[in-house]
Design a protein around this motif. Structure first.
Motif, PDB file in Angstrom:
ATOM      1  N   LEU A 120       0.843  -1.202   0.000  1.00 36.37           N
ATOM      2  CA  LEU A 120       0.000   0.000   0.000  1.00 36.37           C
ATOM      3  C   LEU A 120       0.872   1.243   0.000  1.00 36.37           C
ATOM      4  CD1 LEU A 120      -2.766  -0.990   2.583  1.00 36.37           C
ATOM      5  CD2 LEU A 120      -2.897  -1.038   0.084  1.00 36.37           C
ATOM      6  N   PRO A 121       0.447   2.283  -0.707  1.00 39.93           N
ATOM      7  CA  PRO A 121       1.235   3.526  -0.748  1.00 39.93           C
ATOM      8  C   PRO A 121       1.470   4.079   0.665  1.00 39.93           C
ATOM      9  CG  PRO A 121      -0.553   3.595  -2.347  1.00 39.93           C
ATOM     10  CD  PRO A 121      -0.773   2.370  -1.508  1.00 39.93           C
ATOM     11  N   GLU A 122       2.642   4.604   0.877  1.00 42.16           N
ATOM     12  CA  GLU A 122       3.018   5.139   2.184  1.00 42.16           C
ATOM     13  C   GLU A 122       2.073   6.252   2.627  1.00 42.16           C
ATOM     14  OE1 GLU A 122       6.945   7.247   3.953  1.00 42.16           O
ATOM     15  OE2 GLU A 122       7.299   5.482   2.703  1.00 42.16           O
ATOM     16  N   ALA A 123       1.680   7.111   1.707  1.00 45.68           N
ATOM     17  CA  ALA A 123       0.762   8.208   2.050  1.00 45.68           C
ATOM     18  C   ALA A 123      -0.589   7.664   2.520  1.00 45.68           C
ATOM     19  CB  ALA A 123       0.559   9.135   0.852  1.00 45.68           C
ATOM     20  N   PHE A 124      -1.030   6.596   1.904  1.00 39.64           N
ATOM     21  CA  PHE A 124      -2.294   5.963   2.283  1.00 39.64           C
ATOM     22  C   PHE A 124      -2.176   5.330   3.673  1.00 39.64           C
ATOM     23  CE2 PHE A 124      -5.282   2.254   1.839  1.00 39.64           C
ATOM     24  CZ  PHE A 124      -6.459   3.001   1.824  1.00 39.64           C
ATOM     25  N   GLN A 125      -1.074   4.626   3.914  1.00 38.80           N
ATOM     26  CA  GLN A 125      -0.846   4.026   5.229  1.00 38.80           C
ATOM     27  C   GLN A 125      -0.817   5.109   6.313  1.00 38.80           C
ATOM     28  OE1 GLN A 125       2.550   1.396   5.474  1.00 38.80           O
ATOM     29  NE2 GLN A 125       2.075   0.449   3.501  1.00 38.80           N
ATOM     30  N   ASP A 126      -0.209   6.242   5.994  1.00 41.22           N
ATOM     31  CA  ASP A 126      -0.137   7.352   6.950  1.00 41.22           C
ATOM     32  C   ASP A 126      -1.539   7.872   7.284  1.00 41.22           C
ATOM     33  OD1 ASP A 126       1.314   9.450   8.480  1.00 41.22           O
ATOM     34  OD2 ASP A 126       0.414  10.759   6.962  1.00 41.22           O
ATOM     35  N   LEU A 127      -2.385   8.029   6.275  1.00 46.28           N
ATOM     36  CA  LEU A 127      -3.762   8.486   6.515  1.00 46.28           C
ATOM     37  C   LEU A 127      -4.521   7.485   7.398  1.00 46.28           C
ATOM     38  CD1 LEU A 127      -4.650   9.806   2.949  1.00 46.28           C
ATOM     39  CD2 LEU A 127      -4.356  11.193   5.029  1.00 46.28           C
ATOM     40  N   ILE A 128      -4.339   6.207   7.134  1.00 42.23           N
ATOM     41  CA  ILE A 128      -4.996   5.172   7.946  1.00 42.23           C
ATOM     42  C   ILE A 128      -4.523   5.267   9.392  1.00 42.23           C
ATOM     43  CG2 ILE A 128      -5.148   2.684   8.377  1.00 42.23           C
ATOM     44  CD1 ILE A 128      -5.012   2.341   5.278  1.00 42.23           C
ATOM     45  N   ASN A 129      -3.219   5.338   9.593  1.00 46.31           N
ATOM     46  CA  ASN A 129      -2.673   5.387  10.952  1.00 46.31           C
ATOM     47  C   ASN A 129      -3.108   6.647  11.696  1.00 46.31           C
ATOM     48  OD1 ASN A 129      -1.397   2.875  10.799  1.00 46.31           O
ATOM     49  ND2 ASN A 129       0.418   3.770   9.852  1.00 46.31           N
ATOM     50  N   ARG A 130      -3.100   7.781  11.011  1.00 47.60           N
ATOM     51  CA  ARG A 130      -3.550   9.032  11.642  1.00 47.60           C
ATOM     52  C   ARG A 130      -5.034   8.963  11.989  1.00 47.60           C
ATOM     53  NH1 ARG A 130      -1.962  13.297   7.483  1.00 47.60           N
ATOM     54  NH2 ARG A 130      -3.111  14.669   8.873  1.00 47.60           N
ATOM     55  N   SER A 131      -5.836   8.349  11.108  1.00 47.18           N
ATOM     56  CA  SER A 131      -7.269   8.256  11.389  1.00 47.18           C
ATOM     57  C   SER A 131      -7.533   7.326  12.575  1.00 47.18           C
ATOM     58  CB  SER A 131      -8.044   7.789  10.154  1.00 47.18           C
ATOM     59  OG  SER A 131      -7.828   6.415   9.895  1.00 47.18           O
TER      60      SER A 131
END
Length: 178
Positions: A120-131
């Motif tokens: 999964l794209p790093e930016a997407f993983q970051d959004l998931i983790n922040r959410s």
């Protein structure tokens, strides 16, 4: 409706309640709504491009996680909007408590060891983790302010005929002017 923080055992100040029903709520509200906006921009833009390059397994995980991410953020945004309505006097705390029973703050995510996660794209993983972090914070605050009503929420969820309709009704209530 603004109110003074409640006291438990006569001496303990409930910090989450003080934070939500004061001016210090604005940074949390701004963080949540900012994350909603960033996620929407990513999913509608770079996320579509990134998703095209994923393997079938990762693309399936991406689609599932996109739905979980947007659901999680809709629920958190609904909670934040209700608290803002109470903070600004547009709704009473009792009205908020009644409406927030429709908000679910338990949207899970795949684990980082799930097949395809590493693609999964790093930016997407970051959004998931922040959410997930934001949802956990909001859930802790909700439990402290309103109490843990997990059993009630679970039974209410079983009675729901249409969760999308419930969400629309909740958003309409949060924005209603009385």
């Amino acid at each position: 409706m603004k109110s003074e923080p409640s006291m438990e055992s006569g001496k303990t100040i409930r910090l989450a309640e003080r934070r939500v029903f004061s001016h210090s709520f604005k940074p949390l509200y701004d963080e949540g709504m900012g994350l909603v906006e960033q996620t929407a921009e990513y999913l509608d833009g770079q996320g579509r491009i990134d998703a095209r390059n994923l393997s079938r397994l990762a693309a399936t995980l991406y689609a599932a996680e996109s739905m979980r991410l947007t659901t999680r953020l809709m629920q958190v945004a609904s909670w934040l909007l209700l608290q803002r309505a109470a903070n600004s006097g547009e709704m009473t705390r009792d009205q908020v408590a009644a409406e927030k029973s429709k908000v679910r703050l338990d949207t899970a995510s795949a684990r980082e060891d799930a097949a395809g996660w590493s693609e999964l794209p790093e930016a997407f993983q970051d959004l998931i983790n922040r959410s997930l972090s934001l949802q956990a914070l909001v859930r802790r605050m909700d439990d402290e302010i309103y109490g843990d009503h997990s059993a009630f929420a679970a039974s209410a969820a079983l009675r729901r005929s249409n969760p999308v309709s419930d969400q629309i009704m909740l958003l309409n209530t949060a924005f209603a002017r009385g």
